[in-house]
Design a protein around this motif. Structure first.
Motif, short mmCIF file in Angstrom:
data_model
loop_
_atom_site.label_atom_id
_atom_site.label_comp_id
_atom_site.label_asym_id
_atom_site.label_seq_id
_atom_site.Cartn_x
_atom_site.Cartn_y
_atom_site.Cartn_z
N GLN A 189 0.70 2.98 -8.23
CA GLN A 189 -0.01 3.82 -9.20
C GLN A 189 -1.52 3.53 -9.20
O GLN A 189 -2.33 4.41 -9.48
CB GLN A 189 0.57 3.59 -10.61
N ALA A 220 9.26 3.83 -4.31
CA ALA A 220 10.44 2.96 -4.31
C ALA A 220 10.76 2.49 -2.90
O ALA A 220 11.09 1.32 -2.68
CB ALA A 220 11.63 3.70 -4.92
N ASP A 272 2.03 -4.40 -6.17
CA ASP A 272 2.46 -3.01 -6.21
C ASP A 272 1.28 -2.14 -6.64
O ASP A 272 0.92 -2.10 -7.82
CB ASP A 272 3.64 -2.88 -7.19
N LYS A 313 2.22 7.39 -4.31
CA LYS A 313 1.57 8.33 -5.23
C LYS A 313 0.26 8.94 -4.67
O LYS A 313 0.31 9.88 -3.90
CB LYS A 313 1.34 7.67 -6.60
C1 LIG Z 1 5.75 5.35 -9.47
C2 LIG Z 1 5.85 3.90 -9.20
C3 LIG Z 1 6.86 3.37 -8.38
C4 LIG Z 1 7.96 4.22 -7.79
O1 LIG Z 1 7.46 5.22 -6.97
P1 LIG Z 1 8.40 6.47 -6.61
O2 LIG Z 1 7.58 7.28 -5.65
O3 LIG Z 1 8.67 7.18 -7.90
O4 LIG Z 1 9.64 5.94 -6.00
C5 LIG Z 1 6.85 2.02 -8.13
N1 LIG Z 1 5.91 1.22 -8.65
C6 LIG Z 1 4.92 1.69 -9.44
C7 LIG Z 1 3.89 0.75 -9.96
C8 LIG Z 1 4.87 3.04 -9.75
O5 LIG Z 1 3.91 3.49 -10.56
#
Ligand SMILES: *Cc1c(COP(=O)(O)O)cnc(C)c1O
Length: 424
Positions: A237, A117, A234, A263
């Motif tokens: 993941q 985030a 983004d 992650k």
């Molecule tokens: C998990 C995730 C987030 C948020 O990450 P956090 O570490 O939980 O704040 C944002 N974007 C994607 C695509 C995610 O999988």
């Protein structure tokens, strides 16, 4: 069944503690884990589980990998934190490595955060900086994002997250974000010269592991470039090798303006980052953003070691190969519940014919397997990138048995006309 009885006392105690002491922002915790090694987890009763969730695509090297342990330990004993008034060697080395792996090259820059985030918050601010009117540019107040994509749970990233039910309790949102269908036509229709940025999630993990249509990123790159808007991917993941490339955008051979990662890059240590490419790298200027912990030596040394091991051990290629192997093995499972498999590499969503993902996750846990329900009818699989034949064979065995347990329950329900599942 006698084991269940014996476990009740210990189980009840921690569940009571959790129920009383933890904020009720999520459902009940499903287990109390005390130790991990490789793809194995152990609960407080000493029961072993096969971990095919990896902390939601986080523990890239599995649990307690010697490289991870050594990196954390050595850095903790050397220097853990100094603030961003100063630089440290692991921070500089990780920035250079992330630029190399993402292809951000000489003109790229890295901003370090502590979570996904936070990385996306930085990207949101990057978009606003790009959208601000200057002498040379008109203002770009609009930001585009995709329906059903997930970008985080802070107020800024929630505003980017195209899930009305998640936003509803927290209105009003940070303004300026519009949500589009994930089609090139919808993007063409919405795009104009007043758009600051398009945010995309290459495989919508939280939406049920749904990949963008083939060619979407290529088209999005062309359309955003034509209108001077940033393309922000983004990769929180999908990054760190999970899909069989270091980053998912690399499957389409495009150059984005920025990506966000978190992650899997830390392998279990909390860290996030925004990586900018080319001209977008000049948007931040002193005073516009920061984080006390961001890029601290403990996090960056660990991430550097994790990425180094992914590289050295060929785990990006392993993710691609094992992902195909896993898909093929899942396709062989004889279960009427399975509809198909989505995703790429070791980020897979097993689509179910009935909305029984929750029951299947519970059944899997009973059988000693940890997976996750990405939604009512999708099981998400995101194991360590280190998995091989042994883990895959065990997974297929446990998953097959879990499916049978749920299928049996469905048949029982169906024979009872008073249950709503009878018509499912
Ligand atoms: C998990 C995730 C987030 C948020 O990450 P956090 O570490 O939980 O704040 C944002 N974007 C994607 C695509 C995610 O999988």
């Amino acid at each position: 069944m006698s084991g269940v009885q014996e476990q009740t006392t210990a189980a009840t105690m921690w569940q009571e503690d959790a129920g009383r002491d933890l904020v009720r922002n999520a459902g009940d915790r499903m287990a109390l884990f005390v130790r991990g090694e490789g793809s194995s987890l152990w609960d407080a009763d000493g029961r072993r589980y096969l971990d095919f969730l990896g902390g939601i695509a986080v523990t890239s090297l599995g649990h307690a990998h010697p490289v991870f342990v050594e990196a954390v330990s050595r850095q903790a004993a050397t220097l853990s934190h100094v603030s961003n008034f100063f630089a440290t060697p692991p921070q500089l080395a990780l920035a250079a490595e992330l630029k190399r792996l993402s292809g951000a090259a000489d003109t790229g820059r890295v901003y370090f955060a502590n979570s996904g985030a936070e990385a996306n918050e930085a990207a949101f601010k990057l978009a606003r900086l790009h959208g601000a009117a200057t002498d040379a540019r008109a203002a770009r107040p609009r930001i585009l994002a995709l329906k059903d994509a997930f970008h985080g749970r802070t107020m800024g990233t929630l505003a980017l997250t195209g899930k009305p039910y998640m936003q509803a309790p927290f209105l009003p949102m940070v303004p300026g974000v519009e949500f589009l269908d994930s089609t090139v036509e919808a993007l063409e229709a919405a795009m104009d010269d007043d758009v600051a940025a398009l945010f995309v999630e290459p495989i919508k993990g939280e939406a049920g592991v749904v990949p963008l249509p083939e060619g979407y990123l290529t088209a999005a790159r062309e359309i955003t470039a034509r209108h001077g808007a940033l393309l922000i991917v983004d990769e929180i993941q999908t990054g760190a090798g999970r899909t069989g490339a270091w980053f998912a955008f690399q499957h389409e051979d495009i150059v984005p303006d920025a990506i966000t990662v978190a992650k899997g890059i830390g392998g279990g240590f909390p860290i996030g980052a925004l990586i900018t490419f080319g001209a977008a790298s000049d948007l931040f200027y002193p005073g516009t953003h920061g984080s006390t912990f961001g890029g601290n030596p403990l996090a960056t040394a660990t991430s550097l070691a994790v990425l180094g091991e992914i590289d050295r051990a060929g785990l990006v290629a392993n993710a691609a190969v094992r992902g195909e192997q896993l898909r093929a093995a899942i396709a062989q499972i004889d279960s009427a519940l399975i509809e198909g498999c989505r995703g790429r590499g070791l980020l897979l969503g097993v689509a179910l014919r009935h909305p029984v993902a929750g029951a299947l996750v519970a059944a899997a846990q009973q059988h000693g397997l940890i997976v996750n329900a990405a939604n009512d009818s999708t099981i998400r699989i995101a194991p360590a990138l280190t998995i091989g034949d042994v883990e895959i064979d065990e997974f297929i065995d446990l998953f097959t048995r879990s499916l049978a347990t749920v299928a049996d329950a469905l048949v029982l329900d169906a024979s009872d006309p008073s249950t709503p599942e009878a018509s499912a």
